[in-house]
Motif scaffolding. Structure first.
Motif, PDB file in Angstrom:
ATOM      1  N   PRO A 363       0.435  -1.337  -0.059  1.00 14.89           N
ATOM      2  CA  PRO A 363       0.171   0.044   0.241  1.00 14.89           C
ATOM      3  C   PRO A 363       0.968   1.273   0.097  1.00 14.89           C
ATOM      4  O   PRO A 363       1.697   1.517   1.115  1.00 14.89           O
ATOM      5  CB  PRO A 363      -0.464  -0.073   1.173  1.00 14.89           C
ATOM      6  CG  PRO A 363      -0.654  -1.685   1.591  1.00 14.89           C
ATOM      7  CD  PRO A 363       0.958  -2.113   1.017  1.00 14.89           C
ATOM      8  N   GLY A 364       0.396   2.089  -0.883  1.00 17.04           N
ATOM      9  CA  GLY A 364       1.084   3.263  -1.076  1.00 17.04           C
ATOM     10  C   GLY A 364       2.541   3.462  -1.784  1.00 17.04           C
ATOM     11  O   GLY A 364       3.308   4.671  -1.607  1.00 17.04           O
TER      12      GLY A 364
ATOM     13  N   GLY B 196     -10.461   3.353   6.182  1.00 15.91           N
ATOM     14  CA  GLY B 196      -9.837   2.338   6.282  1.00 15.91           C
ATOM     15  C   GLY B 196     -10.229   1.957   7.330  1.00 15.91           C
ATOM     16  O   GLY B 196     -10.852   2.511   8.569  1.00 15.91           O
ATOM     17  N   GLY B 197      -8.827   1.535   8.211  1.00 17.82           N
ATOM     18  CA  GLY B 197      -8.273   1.094   9.107  1.00 17.82           C
ATOM     19  C   GLY B 197      -8.589  -0.435   9.832  1.00 17.82           C
ATOM     20  O   GLY B 197      -8.630  -1.267   8.377  1.00 17.82           O
ATOM     21  N   LEU B 221      -6.581  -1.145   6.110  1.00 15.82           N
ATOM     22  CA  LEU B 221      -6.583  -0.331   5.321  1.00 15.82           C
ATOM     23  C   LEU B 221      -6.291   0.990   5.450  1.00 15.82           C
ATOM     24  O   LEU B 221      -6.591   1.223   6.409  1.00 15.82           O
ATOM     25  CB  LEU B 221      -8.107  -0.342   4.582  1.00 15.82           C
ATOM     26  CG  LEU B 221      -8.777  -2.044   3.995  1.00 15.82           C
ATOM     27  CD1 LEU B 221     -10.107  -1.607   3.362  1.00 15.82           C
ATOM     28  CD2 LEU B 221      -8.191  -2.536   2.672  1.00 15.82           C
ATOM     29  N   GLU B 222      -5.536   1.488   4.051  1.00 16.97           N
ATOM     30  CA  GLU B 222      -5.266   2.772   4.317  1.00 16.97           C
ATOM     31  C   GLU B 222      -6.406   2.870   3.575  1.00 16.97           C
ATOM     32  O   GLU B 222      -6.869   2.769   2.933  1.00 16.97           O
ATOM     33  CB  GLU B 222      -3.783   2.899   4.066  1.00 16.97           C
ATOM     34  CG  GLU B 222      -2.658   2.285   4.778  1.00 16.97           C
ATOM     35  CD  GLU B 222      -2.179   2.801   6.041  1.00 16.97           C
ATOM     36  OE1 GLU B 222      -2.772   3.733   6.108  1.00 16.97           O
ATOM     37  OE2 GLU B 222      -1.926   1.546   6.943  1.00 16.97           O
ATOM     38  N   ALA B 317     -10.224  -6.140  -0.855  1.00 14.49           N
ATOM     39  CA  ALA B 317     -11.218  -5.289   0.448  1.00 14.49           C
ATOM     40  C   ALA B 317     -11.441  -4.160   0.538  1.00 14.49           C
ATOM     41  O   ALA B 317     -12.746  -3.663   0.739  1.00 14.49           O
ATOM     42  CB  ALA B 317     -10.617  -5.482   1.514  1.00 14.49           C
ATOM     43  N   GLU B 318     -10.871  -3.189  -0.468  1.00  9.91           N
ATOM     44  CA  GLU B 318     -11.032  -1.623  -0.576  1.00  9.91           C
ATOM     45  C   GLU B 318     -12.398  -1.498  -0.935  1.00  9.91           C
ATOM     46  O   GLU B 318     -14.125  -0.964  -0.649  1.00  9.91           O
ATOM     47  CB  GLU B 318     -10.505  -0.929  -1.294  1.00  9.91           C
ATOM     48  CG  GLU B 318      -9.328  -0.509  -0.572  1.00  9.91           C
ATOM     49  CD  GLU B 318      -8.333   0.137  -1.259  1.00  9.91           C
ATOM     50  OE1 GLU B 318      -7.218   0.968  -0.874  1.00  9.91           O
ATOM     51  OE2 GLU B 318      -8.268   0.051  -2.902  1.00  9.91           O
TER      52      GLU B 318
END
Lengths: 423, 423, 423, 423
Positions: A363-364, B196-197, B221-222, B317-318
């Protein structure tokens, strides 16, 4: 970085010298470059030309390409005079932004430039680089660092590729003679339990890491167990004799199709004869050692074995969390060695360990905006992550966050596995 | 389950009827089975035989295989008399545990059994199944349920496959005539932010789900942003005209190799002519509608587009977290339709949406111990997850946790994309 | 032309009616065209669509293409209204001068036009052709004649192709049931000696012949011997059991490579089972009859057999000289029959006989200047000549000068062999 | 044997020395063997390893295989001690009767044995052979003779193969520098008429010939005309600019398919640049000389050119009859030279000339019963005969009855053409 000191370095050609983090950049440049040439010194000019499959490259090409890297990404920005303007075409690997390049599968056709031309090319690049490094401008330091780690990757590829080429020769040449080794016994399989939870993985901090090792980020893990050691040849033989390669129930669908298409029945380099299984190594052809880690298996085979054994491959985050518990870094050999401890061991420096994780961006993640952005990011599809580093990985090159990757069919890397299970 | 009620179902052959969750199992069996036959009714016996590539199957084979599923996994455990003992060989798809089977690529050679034989086969299976369902033993209910959802998957495949076959015919036959449609305008692109979280995804609860949708598990998740609607044909044309298919900078390495090898320059089924781009659909050949979602693009193309557009594909997931915010379920059409809302929409029932997630097992996933364990698990390599369901997916078949998967080169599914970005 | 009258025509569908040379052109047109439709009548619309390999064509395509021939080469020069303008693209086989065409390997994808469309197409062409033939302009007569012989060639191809397609079906459908046949005994092998010398071969005279049968020309022949009958299945079994397929000494280099690549161990359509060898025929699957001629062997196999047997294949000039000594013309069956005479027999109408002659132009050969010039001449490379005609060749179609040709690997024609030797 | 004396031998490395028929067998052995080593001397060990396609072999392999020939067919019958027992596997080419062998396509992987090992191998074989030749038993003389002509064939292959390998190298190395040459003018095309009739062709008499050149036999020929010289590059350019590669009307069906598949638009080794067409030669890259013979064209191209030019390729019997009228034998150069005479010329020693004749056995041909019987006979399918010998063919090696053969697609031999016509 901690180094393996619990066993003497074996008597191989002096190919695995530590490149100390405490050396200056110029000294490390000299050491890494010299080590590549040491690795090639055992090979004739003919040996250095051969390319036994499109995925492999000639030794000579590795010698030239790792020099081209410094030329293309550093020296070309200076008042450097190229050794030969055609080399930018001949020795670019896959950098689309740098221009067209010689087809990968045709690298073995380049009898010219000769091996001695390439040696002079290295000297030419080294002279300019060492002049630059006497007072290295700050904005070049990171690329020099990248170039050295890049060259170390090619040191490993050089050994992988010449091993493959020699294995295709009916007379089975050895890269180096085998030293005497005492017989080994197999350490019993033990499990270490990890609690999981919300953990962080990925590179952070001062030392060098490739871009794909970051950003450091959170991952949720369920509790898991990790085997104390790698899967051994003895265990693999049990898998084979119990029909592991013959029962589709253990295999992914693509893996089963590959087994049938390629007629796989043992790891790459294993050969059955009147006196049982032997294995071709950089030290020649020898009986399979049941205590040593299995090596040169594909992801499909590793995954099938894990299912047969009642476990699974670890996810890369699980592996990384576990690896931080172990402080020995092995490497420094031409063939993987048996485990010596009943506690968690053999994490770094015996064989690359297949994980259950497809190679994808963290991520990122964002690749660099310059041509080095093609280094890792564009390969993030169709490959699986391997962790740990192998015996032939240059000493000090790997680390806990290091992400290697190969297609699930690849077998010519020094790839093995370790079992994990859910708790 | 909520159904799309904001627009009338289009005047297609009565192919998209809801199979209500409130019906009894026997009634649902009848409805699903009848719907498959409705889909085939528009096709001649010749049409039902054709197989235009190894990945596609003849309509007749879908009709037979979806019946074989009930025979092999339920009726064979009863005192059922097989319609024809050879059908177990002919109509097994990929279940190694059930025995050998006819090669996939040769399904189109089976002129015998005839289409009418297969129709009688369906009646034979239905008679036995409906007798069983009058008082269905509890231990069969889950497999019957699986068989109905399996048949719905083949309803979608039937339409995908006949579309591909017709597209290969120079006279471009239409599966059904196109109804009149008013011109559409493109809804502006808007972004929805998600925090997210530590979230949970995956199936849990009472309703049916495939095994690969579980176990429900935690994921970190961010924060991320999700586009309100699908990428449109108009946006895709901008990608094309700005050189999207000609610049390797946008592409994964494997994707770029595929673009060059296959000479891709537009989505599958697009054809350039004197009057601009047209697209072959189940309703014939028509001008490309800029407001409609782009469809029949591969993962490689979706990924390249997202990079060109300054975003990325969402992780699965997002996508799933976002999908739970939307209550409309579309489907019920033979070609995807433009967005109508400026809020988050088109999550389920327009086009399958490529995600950035390789198809892998959820933590704790275990396939069933019986032959149906081969349903999903053994395909967990080399494929990417798609989410959402398409216009041709049977109404009520998809859901937020549904995980579809195809290789990154596949284009014959109704596959498009939606853009996400980091925050 | 003499016809076989020493045995009753077998009870096959009425597929082998003589098209008498004494009929007028219109009557012969009607008879030939009707016969093609008779051959197709035993097949369902599904059967008529299938294409089991690129070399074979669907029945429906044969029905359409043989009509297109009259349309493209005759009717298009008149005020004829085409049935469908797209058919010129769909049903052109290989005439570059007539324009682009549908790819050969994709003929089996054409579910539309339907089989009934094609039947109507034939009626449309027939109506125009029969109107034309009422008072046929002289300059069309030769092309009409060519079109009828062309259609007869497709009658044979239709049977070859559907046999191949049915053989790929695990349920092994029969084109027609097998009539009862009395057991046969094998006629002993005898030799006829020919003096050779300066002979003439090739077509001359009034009757129809294809362009590649001329010009008639002189050839010098050394004395040779010719076997009285075809090689039998019993002899072939002896070749097999003595290791004929396993010893490279009998094979041409390309032949041996083919044997290994294709794992050939018996003629095409032979299948070994618990009860010995059976052979798939148009009449279903039956035990191999040792007295019947071997059929469906490639040139490479025929050549290897001849070497194993101590002889060689005849050159085409030798065969033609011998064939003029025999007045029986067989054909009229769906499977080749055993020899009945100890004298020279089975020259025409049992199986095509591989010769030792590569297919090349006769001295002075020139193809026609119009598009029909592509009929034979452009195939004069890489193929071997076969002589004689097979049981499924339309009665009266073959003749002593007839030159058939196939690549040396081809096995789906009704191809066998006869042995010759030097004196 | 007559030698070219009308022009000085060019200043190439001393590679084309006559091996006089008046020398004793031992002296000829020394001369031929030494010449092979001379040819290799211009190449580095790396150059001698490369294999650029499966049809080509490394120089080192040619050096070894031509030695193995004497070892396998002569020395192995004596009390000779093999240099290395593994060489029988490594350097057998295609003699099934001698045993298994290393796969042809993998010859370039043999970095070991090294080039210097192979040089020692040659000395080892030479020592034994020269000892034997001091008093050569009569029954070995024919095989020694065969071995020397065999080695001469490999001298030509060595040059063909290294030319191909160098042509694949982007830096285009030259085997040897080009000597100065005066500009040339094109000799006008003239025709010589031959009466034909019953002629005899094939080898008879005392001198050496390969088995496939006999038996001498009668052939009937119609009258024909033969061009006085080879087709030139200038004529070929006219063929190209008039669309010769773009119009199927000139091509055999297989040839046209090859043109499209391979995108052929000029002879092999021709490269178009800003300054027109250049050609890669053993002397480097140079402008195409319009007066020189076209070279490196396939049979398909030669056949298409002949049709475009209104003629045809000669049959091999026609060529042989014509060749007996010419007494000059050229050869002795690394690139073909323009014609100098308006009379019939350039028959032997400029370029191999494609004929219209498929490569087949002459009447009465029988291969030897020993393993050398595999030398020629088993290749008699799928190839076309070339006649004449090329500039790189060893001086004195070719003759009027010599039959070379290659598949119709092959272009890496020094192959061109001469036109014939019917009278």
């Amino acid at each position: 970085m901690m180094l393996a000191d619990h066993r003497p370095t074996e008597n191989v050609p002096d190919v695995h010298r530590i490149v100390g983090a405490d050396l200056g950049l110029a000294d490390r440049y000299r050491a890494v470059r010299h080590h590549t040439e040491d690795l090639a010194a055992a090979l004739s000019d003919e040996d250095q030309l051969v390319q036994s499959m499109p995925d492999a490259s000639p030794t000579k090409w590795h010698l030239a390409h790792s020099s081209w890297f410094f030329e293309a990404f550093i020296l070309a920005q200076t008042d450097y005079v190229p050794f030969d303007p055609q080399f930018n075409y001949l020795f670019n690997s896959y950098y689309e932004a740098v221009g067209d390049r010689h087809p990968r599968a045709a690298r073995g056709l380049l009898t010219r430039p000769s091996a001695s031309d390439v040696r002079r090319y290295r000297q030419h690049v080294d002279a300019s680089m060492l002049a630059l490094l006497e007072d290295c401008p700050e904005h070049y330091r990171a690329v020099v660092e990248l170039g050295l780690h890049h060259e170390q990757q090619h040191q490993e590829l050089l050994l992988m590729d010449i091993k493959h080429a020699f294995s295709e020769n009916p007379i089975a040449p050895a890269y180096t003679p085998r030293p005497d080794r005492p017989p080994a016994t197999t350490v019993p399989l033990e499990w270490t339990i990890f609690d999981g939870g919300l953990v962080e993985i990925g590179h952070a901090g001062d030392g060098f890491a490739f871009d794909n090792e970051g950003p450091r980020h959170k991952v949720w893990l369920e509790p898991f167990r990790m085997a104390n050691r790698l899967v051994t040849n003895g265990e693999w033989l049990a898998f084979m004799t119990s029909g592991g390669y013959a029962d589709p129930a253990f295999w992914l669908s693509d893996g089963w199709a590959t087994v049938q298409r390629e007629a796989w029945a043992a790891p790459l380099y294993w050969r059955e004869g009147d006196e049982g299984w032997r294995v071709f190594t950089l030290e020649g052809l020898h009986p399979v050692d049941p205590a040593a880690p299995v090596c040169h298996v594909s992801y499909y085979e590793a995954d099938a074995y894990a299912r047969w054994a009642g476990g699974r491959l670890p996810r890369e985050a699980e592996w990384e969390i576990a690896a931080h518990r172990v402080h020995e870094h092995l490497a420094g050999a031409l063939h993987p060695r048996h485990a010596m401890a009943s506690t968690l061991s053999q994490m770094i420096g015996e064989v690359w360990q297949w994980t259950a994780s497809p190679y994808a961006a963290y991520p990122g993640f964002r690749p660099a905006d310059d041509p080095t952005g093609e280094y890792n990011g564009k390969f993030m599809s169709g490959q699986m992550v391997l962790r740990g580093g192998a015996c032939i990985t240059p000493v000090g090159h790997s680390r806990q966050t290091y992400r290697n990757f190969f297609p699930p069919t690849a077998r010519w890397a020094f790839s093995g596995l370790r079992i994990a299970t859910d708790v």
